[in-house]
Design a protein around this motif. Structure first.
Motif, PDB file in Angstrom:
ATOM      1  N   VAL A  54       0.830  -1.208   0.000  1.00  0.00           N
ATOM      2  CA  VAL A  54       0.000   0.000   0.000  1.00  0.00           C
ATOM      3  C   VAL A  54       0.863   1.255   0.000  1.00  0.00           C
ATOM      4  N   THR A  55       1.904   1.250   0.824  1.00  0.00           N
ATOM      5  CA  THR A  55       2.803   2.408   0.939  1.00  0.00           C
ATOM      6  C   THR A  55       4.246   1.918   0.802  1.00  0.00           C
ATOM      7  N   PRO A  56       4.653   1.523  -0.387  1.00  0.00           N
ATOM      8  CA  PRO A  56       6.004   0.973  -0.562  1.00  0.00           C
ATOM      9  C   PRO A  56       7.082   2.031  -0.347  1.00  0.00           C
ATOM     10  N   THR A  57       8.202   1.593   0.187  1.00  0.00           N
ATOM     11  CA  THR A  57       9.368   2.467   0.310  1.00  0.00           C
ATOM     12  C   THR A  57      10.083   2.504  -1.034  1.00  0.00           C
ATOM     13  N   PRO A  58      11.006   3.451  -1.229  1.00  0.00           N
ATOM     14  CA  PRO A  58      11.753   3.477  -2.495  1.00  0.00           C
ATOM     15  C   PRO A  58      12.510   2.181  -2.774  1.00  0.00           C
ATOM     16  N   GLU A  59      12.836   1.423  -1.707  1.00  0.00           N
ATOM     17  CA  GLU A  59      13.572   0.180  -1.900  1.00  0.00           C
ATOM     18  C   GLU A  59      12.659  -0.977  -2.304  1.00  0.00           C
ATOM     19  N   ASP A  60      11.368  -0.832  -2.050  1.00  0.00           N
ATOM     20  CA  ASP A  60      10.431  -1.906  -2.381  1.00  0.00           C
ATOM     21  C   ASP A  60      10.166  -1.935  -3.888  1.00  0.00           C
ATOM     22  N   SER A  61      10.122  -3.116  -4.418  1.00  0.00           N
ATOM     23  CA  SER A  61       9.779  -3.293  -5.823  1.00  0.00           C
ATOM     24  C   SER A  61       8.560  -4.206  -5.892  1.00  0.00           C
ATOM     25  N   VAL A  62       7.389  -3.608  -6.089  1.00  0.00           N
ATOM     26  CA  VAL A  62       6.143  -4.368  -6.105  1.00  0.00           C
ATOM     27  C   VAL A  62       5.879  -4.865  -7.521  1.00  0.00           C
ATOM     28  N   VAL A  63       5.775  -6.164  -7.671  1.00  0.00           N
ATOM     29  CA  VAL A  63       5.590  -6.789  -8.976  1.00  0.00           C
ATOM     30  C   VAL A  63       4.109  -7.062  -9.189  1.00  0.00           C
ATOM     31  N   SER A  64       3.484  -6.335 -10.084  1.00  0.00           N
ATOM     32  CA  SER A  64       2.064  -6.527 -10.353  1.00  0.00           C
ATOM     33  C   SER A  64       1.826  -7.920 -10.927  1.00  0.00           C
ATOM     34  N   GLY A  65       0.750  -8.547 -10.438  1.00  0.00           N
ATOM     35  CA  GLY A  65       0.395  -9.890 -10.884  1.00  0.00           C
ATOM     36  C   GLY A  65       1.014 -10.989 -10.057  1.00  0.00           C
ATOM     37  N   ALA A  66       1.890 -10.638  -9.108  1.00  0.00           N
ATOM     38  CA  ALA A  66       2.639 -11.643  -8.352  1.00  0.00           C
ATOM     39  C   ALA A  66       1.922 -12.048  -7.077  1.00  0.00           C
TER      40      ALA A  66
END
Length: 272
Positions: free
Chosen positions: A228-240
């Protein structure tokens, strides 16, 4: 920048803990729950708006979608967090096996009814799944209602795998239009989840074991909040699908498109 976040299953446990953190951080949160008293208590405590819907009744899901569309001209994140593991096989007034309906059909319906708002907002859909999706699922397109070889754990696992397949389809169908979707396993949580279940899992949750060995709702909420609130280091992969904060591949049958069409037909969404 503050986000508008809708969280179902937010009257207790992980959903309520996530709502508290988001409000503390300045976001606009709408909480949704099955219990009017518990949902109102959380909403009043946080000073946010709330809606009540029992996912065992699809007309309430449709009403909820209309209320949310009217109340929220923008939805940045929809968290489909509501769910339950039940007991003996039960068919709802809508004609569906209850575990299948509450854990999969209802969030599928809610998401699709809000799709125009979600696309216009370039939203993220977060689905609370479970490792039961890979440990106890046997999705059969000819037996989505779990009429054959029913068990509470298998029905729950099937629904959570169906959520993962739904997540992939949301990505495949709408990511190019700006919509993203992820599913995740929050881990074992010491909460009221399954306490009323008529299954052996419910018996476990009525013992001290969860409090001794499972994580707190606040800790589980961190897994949700990283999407919901990713940090700059987070890489959220859509569909995963995520476990322990990392994408995990499920050995799932390639039936996502067929499941989508079958679900759409069951819900008469083409007529909506």
């Amino acid at each position: 920048m503050p986000k508008t976040v809708v969280i179902t299953g937010a009257s207790d446990g992980t959903g309520a803990a996530a709502a508290r953190r988001l409000v503390r951080d300045g976001h606009h949160v709408v909480v949704v729950g099955r219990s009017a008293a518990k949902t109102k208590a959380v909403a009043d405590d946080l000073g946010v708006h709330y809606f009540v819907a029992d996912f065992a009744h699809l007309h309430q899901v449709r009403t909820l979608a209309a209320q949310l569309a009217d109340h929220c001209p923008r939805i940045d994140v929809l968290v489909n967090n509501a769910g339950a593991i039940l007991g003996d096989r039960h068919v709802t007034a809508d004609g569906f096996e209850e575990t299948f309906q509450v854990n999969y059909l209802a969030p599928f319906l809610l998401t699709n009814l809000l799709l125009d708002t979600l696309l216009a907002s370039q939203a993220l859909v977060v689905q609370t799944s479970s490792n039961a999706a890979r440990l106890s699922a046997r999705v059969d397109l000819d037996d989505l209602d779990n009429a054959r070889n029913y068990s509470p754990v298998r029905a729950y696992g099937n629904a959570k795998l169906e959520l993962v397949l739904f997540t992939r389809e949301l990505h495949d169908r709408y990511h190019e239009q700006g919509l993203s979707a992820v599913a995740f396993h929050p881990g074992g949580v010491s909460s009221n989840f399954a306490r009323t279940s008529r299954s052996p899992v419910g018996s476990l949750f009525r013992t001290p074991v969860p409090r001794l060995f499972f994580q707190s709702p606040e800790k589980a909420a961190r897994h949700l909040l990283r999407f919901v609130t990713p940090t700059p280091e987070d890489s959220v992969v859509s569909g995963a699908y995520y476990e322990n904060g990392k994408p995990r591949t499920l050995k799932a049958p390639p039936i996502g498109p067929q499941l989508w069409e079958a679900t759409t037909a069951l819900l008469d969404l083409n007529k909506t």
